[in-house]
Design an enzyme around this catalytic site. Sequence first.
Site, PDB file in Angstrom:
ATOM      1  N   GLN A  91       0.852  -1.195   0.000  1.00  0.00           N
ATOM      2  CA  GLN A  91       0.000   0.000   0.000  1.00  0.00           C
ATOM      3  C   GLN A  91       0.891   1.251   0.000  1.00  0.00           C
ATOM      4  O   GLN A  91       1.470   1.579   1.034  1.00  0.00           O
ATOM      5  CB  GLN A  91      -0.863  -0.029   1.270  1.00  0.00           C
ATOM      6  CG  GLN A  91      -1.774   1.150   1.485  1.00  0.00           C
ATOM      7  CD  GLN A  91      -2.395   1.100   2.883  1.00  0.00           C
ATOM      8  OE1 GLN A  91      -1.828   0.517   3.806  1.00  0.00           O
ATOM      9  NE2 GLN A  91      -3.545   1.703   3.047  1.00  0.00           N
ATOM     10  N   GLY A  92       1.010   1.920  -1.144  1.00  0.00           N
ATOM     11  CA  GLY A  92       1.882   3.090  -1.261  1.00  0.00           C
ATOM     12  C   GLY A  92       1.119   4.385  -1.019  1.00  0.00           C
ATOM     13  O   GLY A  92       0.824   5.124  -1.977  1.00  0.00           O
ATOM     14  N   SER A  95       1.480   6.528   2.456  1.00  0.00           N
ATOM     15  CA  SER A  95       2.194   7.505   3.296  1.00  0.00           C
ATOM     16  C   SER A  95       3.475   8.003   2.637  1.00  0.00           C
ATOM     17  O   SER A  95       4.147   7.260   1.906  1.00  0.00           O
ATOM     18  CB  SER A  95       2.562   6.871   4.643  1.00  0.00           C
ATOM     19  OG  SER A  95       1.431   6.337   5.265  1.00  0.00           O
ATOM     20  N   SER A 118       4.563  -1.293   4.072  1.00  0.00           N
ATOM     21  CA  SER A 118       4.707  -2.673   4.554  1.00  0.00           C
ATOM     22  C   SER A 118       4.841  -3.623   3.366  1.00  0.00           C
ATOM     23  O   SER A 118       4.136  -3.469   2.354  1.00  0.00           O
ATOM     24  CB  SER A 118       3.489  -3.090   5.379  1.00  0.00           C
ATOM     25  OG  SER A 118       3.360  -2.258   6.502  1.00  0.00           O
ATOM     26  N   GLU A 153      -9.469  -1.255   6.032  1.00  0.00           N
ATOM     27  CA  GLU A 153      -8.251  -1.521   6.816  1.00  0.00           C
ATOM     28  C   GLU A 153      -8.524  -1.337   8.313  1.00  0.00           C
ATOM     29  O   GLU A 153      -8.060  -2.094   9.145  1.00  0.00           O
ATOM     30  CB  GLU A 153      -7.148  -0.555   6.357  1.00  0.00           C
ATOM     31  CG  GLU A 153      -5.793  -0.820   6.993  1.00  0.00           C
ATOM     32  CD  GLU A 153      -4.729   0.157   6.478  1.00  0.00           C
ATOM     33  OE1 GLU A 153      -5.079   1.105   5.745  1.00  0.00           O
ATOM     34  OE2 GLU A 153      -3.553  -0.027   6.835  1.00  0.00           O
TER      35      GLU A 153
HETATM   36  C1  LIG Z   1       3.434  -0.904  11.490  1.00  0.00           C
HETATM   37  C2  LIG Z   1       3.079   0.146  10.478  1.00  0.00           C
HETATM   38  C3  LIG Z   1       2.783  -0.216   9.172  1.00  0.00           C
HETATM   39  C4  LIG Z   1       2.459   0.763   8.233  1.00  0.00           C
HETATM   40  N1  LIG Z   1       2.226   0.355   6.948  1.00  0.00           N
HETATM   41  C5  LIG Z   1       1.935   1.277   6.013  1.00  0.00           C
HETATM   42  C6  LIG Z   1       1.732   0.884   4.633  1.00  0.00           C
HETATM   43  O1  LIG Z   1       1.809  -0.298   4.295  1.00  0.00           O
HETATM   44  N2  LIG Z   1       1.480   1.840   3.727  1.00  0.00           N
HETATM   45  C7  LIG Z   1       1.385   3.161   4.049  1.00  0.00           C
HETATM   46  O2  LIG Z   1       1.106   3.968   3.177  1.00  0.00           O
HETATM   47  N3  LIG Z   1       1.589   3.583   5.337  1.00  0.00           N
HETATM   48  C8  LIG Z   1       1.867   2.667   6.316  1.00  0.00           C
HETATM   49  N4  LIG Z   1       2.081   3.065   7.613  1.00  0.00           N
HETATM   50  C9  LIG Z   1       2.110   4.507   7.908  1.00  0.00           C
HETATM   51  C10 LIG Z   1       0.941   5.005   8.726  1.00  0.00           C
HETATM   52  O3  LIG Z   1      -0.243   5.046   7.957  1.00  0.00           O
HETATM   53  C11 LIG Z   1       1.343   6.423   9.224  1.00  0.00           C
HETATM   54  O4  LIG Z   1       2.462   6.240  10.088  1.00  0.00           O
HETATM   55  C12 LIG Z   1       0.231   7.108   9.970  1.00  0.00           C
HETATM   56  O5  LIG Z   1      -0.818   7.451   9.094  1.00  0.00           O
HETATM   57  C13 LIG Z   1       0.727   8.397  10.682  1.00  0.00           C
HETATM   58  O6  LIG Z   1       1.411   9.225   9.809  1.00  0.00           O
HETATM   59  P1  LIG Z   1       2.866   9.788  10.175  1.00  0.00           P
HETATM   60  O7  LIG Z   1       3.718   8.634  10.588  1.00  0.00           O
HETATM   61  O8  LIG Z   1       3.319  10.632   9.057  1.00  0.00           O
HETATM   62  O9  LIG Z   1       2.663  10.673  11.495  1.00  0.00           O
HETATM   63  P2  LIG Z   1       2.167  12.191  11.547  1.00  0.00           P
HETATM   64  O10 LIG Z   1       0.978  12.361  10.680  1.00  0.00           O
HETATM   65  O11 LIG Z   1       3.341  13.071  11.288  1.00  0.00           O
HETATM   66  O12 LIG Z   1       1.716  12.319  13.049  1.00  0.00           O
HETATM   67  C14 LIG Z   1       2.654  12.539  14.126  1.00  0.00           C
HETATM   68  C15 LIG Z   1       1.838  12.717  15.406  1.00  0.00           C
HETATM   69  O13 LIG Z   1       1.014  13.901  15.298  1.00  0.00           O
HETATM   70  C16 LIG Z   1      -0.350  13.562  15.513  1.00  0.00           C
HETATM   71  N5  LIG Z   1      -1.209  14.348  14.617  1.00  0.00           N
HETATM   72  C17 LIG Z   1      -1.004  14.607  13.293  1.00  0.00           C
HETATM   73  N6  LIG Z   1      -2.010  15.342  12.782  1.00  0.00           N
HETATM   74  C18 LIG Z   1      -2.895  15.515  13.803  1.00  0.00           C
HETATM   75  C19 LIG Z   1      -4.163  16.177  13.900  1.00  0.00           C
HETATM   76  N7  LIG Z   1      -4.724  16.773  12.834  1.00  0.00           N
HETATM   77  N8  LIG Z   1      -4.805  16.146  15.098  1.00  0.00           N
HETATM   78  C20 LIG Z   1      -4.257  15.525  16.181  1.00  0.00           C
HETATM   79  N9  LIG Z   1      -3.043  14.894  16.144  1.00  0.00           N
HETATM   80  C21 LIG Z   1      -2.389  14.884  14.973  1.00  0.00           C
HETATM   81  C22 LIG Z   1      -0.465  12.083  15.169  1.00  0.00           C
HETATM   82  O14 LIG Z   1      -1.569  11.472  15.816  1.00  0.00           O
HETATM   83  C23 LIG Z   1       0.871  11.554  15.678  1.00  0.00           C
HETATM   84  O15 LIG Z   1       0.820  11.313  17.061  1.00  0.00           O
HETATM   85  C24 LIG Z   1       2.410   2.130   8.587  1.00  0.00           C
HETATM   86  C25 LIG Z   1       2.712   2.500   9.907  1.00  0.00           C
HETATM   87  C26 LIG Z   1       3.030   1.528  10.842  1.00  0.00           C
HETATM   88  C27 LIG Z   1       3.337   1.957  12.252  1.00  0.00           C
END
Ligand SMILES: Cc1cc2nc3c(=O)[nH]c(=O)nc-3n(C[C@H](O)[C@H](O)[C@H](O)COP(=O)(O)OP(=O)(O)OC[C@H]3O[C@@H](n4cnc5c(N)ncnc54)[C@H](O)[C@@H]3O)c2cc1C
Length: 376
Positions: A122-123, A125, A157, A240
């Site tokens: 899933q591309g 993030s 992932s 999901e």
């Molecule tokens: C085990 C694992 C597998 C994953 N697999 C995939 C995958 O296969 N494909 C893919 O595309 N992605 C994948 N992800 C990514 C995942 O979808 C993102 O990590 C997630 O959506 C959060 O985005 P970020 O890491 O950029 O954090 P950020 O968006 O930068 O957030 C950082 C912090 O700020 C908080 N925050 C941000 N915006 C707000 C708001 N508006 N209000 C309140 N709080 C806020 C968040 O809750 C978090 O605590 C995976 C992540 C994990 C941990």
Amino acid sequence: MTGGLDDPRLAEFRNELRAWLAEHAPREPVPLHGEERARYGAVWHRSLHQGGWMGLSWPEAYGGRGFPAVYEAVLNDEIGRAGAPAAPHVGFLGRALLHHGTEGQRRRFLPSLLSGEEVWCQGFSEPGAGSDLAALSTRAVLLGDHYLVNGQKIWTSDAAWADWCLLLVRTDPDAPKHRGISALVVDMATPGIEVRPIVQINGDTEFNEVFFTDVAVPVDAVVGAPGDGWRIAMTTVGYERGPADVGFSSRYARLLAELVALARANGVDEQQRLALARAHVQVEVLRAHVNRSLARRDDGAVPGPEGSVDKLLSTRTEQLLHHTAMDLFGAAPLTGDGAEVLSAYLYSRAASIAGGTSQIQRTIVAERLMGMPRSG
Ligand SMILES: Cc1cc2nc3c(=O)[nH]c(=O)nc-3n(C[C@H](O)[C@H](O)[C@H](O)COP(=O)(O)OP(=O)(O)OC[C@H]3O[C@@H](n4cnc5c(N)ncnc54)[C@H](O)[C@@H]3O)c2cc1C
């Protein structure tokens, strides 16, 4: 069929499945790391498929069996009860193709996704687009019969062993940010794609950075129409977050029973006793909630924002159980004797991030389910 997991009409199916699992569920523990874990998962996937247990609620035309959704839940329920490895979580990407893909895309991709012959990732993030997914900046420029893709994804992932990627790209930089996004089906063997594994705190390499440099993607790889990407992304995350949790409750119940047995054998302090009681309540709440959601799914409804409730409940249960396990096992997981307890605890921390963070799920519940005013 609206009796949820306990509907008596499911008894025959349950018995058949139980007998199959007793014979075919792997006895060896799931390897803790990377490719070895993926290979083990692939063998289990194919075994489930050969047994006829994959795609239970999918249309027969695409390799499924055409049963009501509750059969998927029974599968996960029995797998959890048997202590077998979880069924492969492929449905959420496949459902995006099922709902939005062309007939050609469905027939080409869904049977091999269900059988495990082809692996998907899933591309979505990016380094600058996670919670605010619509800020994504990977570009796809249309040049005649193909798009040229440039940009970077992260936390993808399974990308290191995936054959295909459901990739979100920006095709119209001038449109409002949610409208300029498209979804492409991308062959991971295309020249210009570089996958770099990321080592997690538990030593696993489940997810990756993926770089795209002048990657040519045929124009017929668009899912839906150009500009439909946001709608497709929301369908994907709806599946999901929500129905994925169906059946987790029996896995949690099994873990809880193991912890209670350990506590009975070794004794517990007051805090541990309270944690186990809280976990018991949460497991029961999750099971009741899953049963209620199932009745709704049997009406054929596509999961929407209510999946955020499932995700919050299961995240809370998972984290409490693994935290309690660490507590009850004492120093063992930290001194090397009980690596799987430590690994499961560390991985449980990701539950409140993967698939959208808990903060974002709470905002969805507040705004879209409770109708509270939108924040800033
Ligand atoms: C085990 C694992 C597998 C994953 N697999 C995939 C995958 O296969 N494909 C893919 O595309 N992605 C994948 N992800 C990514 C995942 O979808 C993102 O990590 C997630 O959506 C959060 O985005 P970020 O890491 O950029 O954090 P950020 O968006 O930068 O957030 C950082 C912090 O700020 C908080 N925050 C941000 N915006 C707000 C708001 N508006 N209000 C309140 N709080 C806020 C968040 O809750 C978090 O605590 C995976 C992540 C994990 C941990």
